[in-house]
Design an enzyme around this catalytic site. Structure first.
Site, PDB file in Angstrom:
ATOM      1  N   ALA A   1       0.818  -1.215   0.000  1.00 46.88           N
ATOM      2  CA  ALA A   1       0.000   0.000   0.000  1.00 46.88           C
ATOM      3  C   ALA A   1       0.852   1.266   0.000  1.00 46.88           C
ATOM      4  CB  ALA A   1      -0.915  -0.006   1.222  1.00 46.88           C
TER       5      ALA A   1
ATOM      6  N   VAL B   1       2.660  -1.752   4.098  1.00 50.06           N
ATOM      7  CA  VAL B   1       3.003  -0.435   3.568  1.00 50.06           C
ATOM      8  C   VAL B   1       4.271  -0.498   2.727  1.00 50.06           C
ATOM      9  CG1 VAL B   1       4.208   0.207   5.691  1.00 50.06           C
ATOM     10  CG2 VAL B   1       3.416   1.982   4.142  1.00 50.06           C
ATOM     11  N   CYS B   2       4.233   0.158   1.553  1.00 48.02           N
ATOM     12  CA  CYS B   2       5.310   0.060   0.578  1.00 48.02           C
ATOM     13  C   CYS B   2       6.621   0.619   1.098  1.00 48.02           C
ATOM     14  CB  CYS B   2       4.906   0.803  -0.695  1.00 48.02           C
ATOM     15  SG  CYS B   2       6.198   0.881  -1.958  1.00 48.02           S
ATOM     16  N   PHE B   3       6.604   1.768   1.773  1.00 45.46           N
ATOM     17  CA  PHE B   3       7.846   2.433   2.133  1.00 45.46           C
ATOM     18  C   PHE B   3       8.484   1.850   3.394  1.00 45.46           C
ATOM     19  CE2 PHE B   3       6.377   5.296  -1.048  1.00 45.46           C
ATOM     20  CZ  PHE B   3       7.529   5.845  -1.576  1.00 45.46           C
TER      21      PHE B   3
ATOM     22  N   LYS C   1      14.302   4.882   2.500  1.00 46.63           N
ATOM     23  CA  LYS C   1      13.682   4.799   1.179  1.00 46.63           C
ATOM     24  C   LYS C   1      13.043   6.126   0.771  1.00 46.63           C
ATOM     25  CE  LYS C   1      10.441   1.743  -1.274  1.00 46.63           C
ATOM     26  NZ  LYS C   1       9.707   0.479  -1.142  1.00 46.63           N
TER      27      LYS C   1
END
Length: 272
Positions: free
Chosen positions: A83, A149-151, A165
């Site tokens: 996400a 979560v992507c990050f 990141k």
């Protein structure tokens, strides 16, 4: 001789249409017997949106009540990953044919080439960024029990600043073509991200441009840096637009796929 990328500079569009355009452009490469030059697309999001990865379960990756209250859309990407809250960012998409320079290598080679261009763009802005090497990077995708979560971590050839990141990316390959898109954070809001996805987000794992530079560059400055970096590393760009077929396909996909609960909540493709 390198062929200039077609450059598509878009303003702020809703999540359904942004994802529909990316898929429509991918389709034009997958269907082409004579591949055109690759496309570089830069765009933003309005209203803000949470995007889910292609195979990511919607349950546990978003807070529906919070999204409704805050006017935040939910959309599922055609690519993998986890996400992302798209709000204060500039998003890039690179779409092209496989087996044709500069994208005639494997999956990681494609990531590496695009990463090198983005690292150069960030350095032009004044950010000491680097691409994560595969040996030290985290996994690119996640199963149902992974972090939502992507990050949270950097994958191979994603971009970091001092180990945190800054640019997250995801890729889809289909019928001899590929789509890679990703988010460049202008300003992170970990608390809002946590509320939007319904779980805590570890702010120590990511950084934004404002923190990295001590200021928030505007969109035109970011776009200019990316265009210059592509000229230096991948052969340059030439301003363009969607073809009539791509525009029609994007409108259709926005309505029939990316605006539907069947896709966004369940990952079910539209019939036909």
């Amino acid at each position: 001789m390198s062929v200039p990328f077609r450059l598509l500079l878009d303003g702020s569009l809703d999540g359904a249409f942004n994802m529909a355009v990316d898929e429509a452009v991918l389709g034009s490469y997958a269907a082409s017997p004579s591949p055109p030059a690759p496309t570089l697309r830069l765009y933003s999001w309005s209203p803000p949106a949470v995007s889910l990865g292609r195979r990511q379960p919607a349950a546990g990756a978003h807070d529906a009540a919070y999204l409704r209250a805050e006017g935040i859309d939910l959309v599922r990407r055609p690519t993998g990953g986890r996400a992302v809250l798209h709000e204060y960012e500039r998003t890039y998409a690179v779409i092209g044919s496989l087996g044709c320079p500069p994208f005639d290598g494997g999956v990681l080679d494609t990531y590496r080439r695009i990463s090198a261009a983005l690292v150069e763009a960030l350095r032009l802005l004044g950010v000491a960024a680097e691409g994560e090497e595969p040996a030290r990077a985290g996994p690119r995708d996640v199963g149902p029990l992974g972090p939502p979560v992507c990050f949270d971590r950097a994958g191979a050839h994603e971009i970091t600043v001092r180990g945190r990141k800054l640019v997250g990316s995801a890729q889809l390959r289909r019928h001899g073509a590929f789509l890679q898109h990703g988010s460049l954070l202008l300003r992170a809001d970990p608390e809002r991200l946590s509320r939007a996805i319904g779980v805590p987000a570890d702010a120590s794992r990511f950084v934004d441009l404002k923190a990295a530079l001590g200021r928030a560059p505007d969109v035109s400055e970011i776009d200019a840096a990316i265009v210059e970096a592509f000229a230096r590393t991948l052969g340059g760009t030439s301003p363009g637009s969607l073809t009539p077929a791509e525009a029609a396909r994007a409108a259709s996909l926005s309505a029939s796929k990316y605006s539907t609960d069947a896709w966004n909540l369940e990952g079910r493709e539209p019939a036909g």
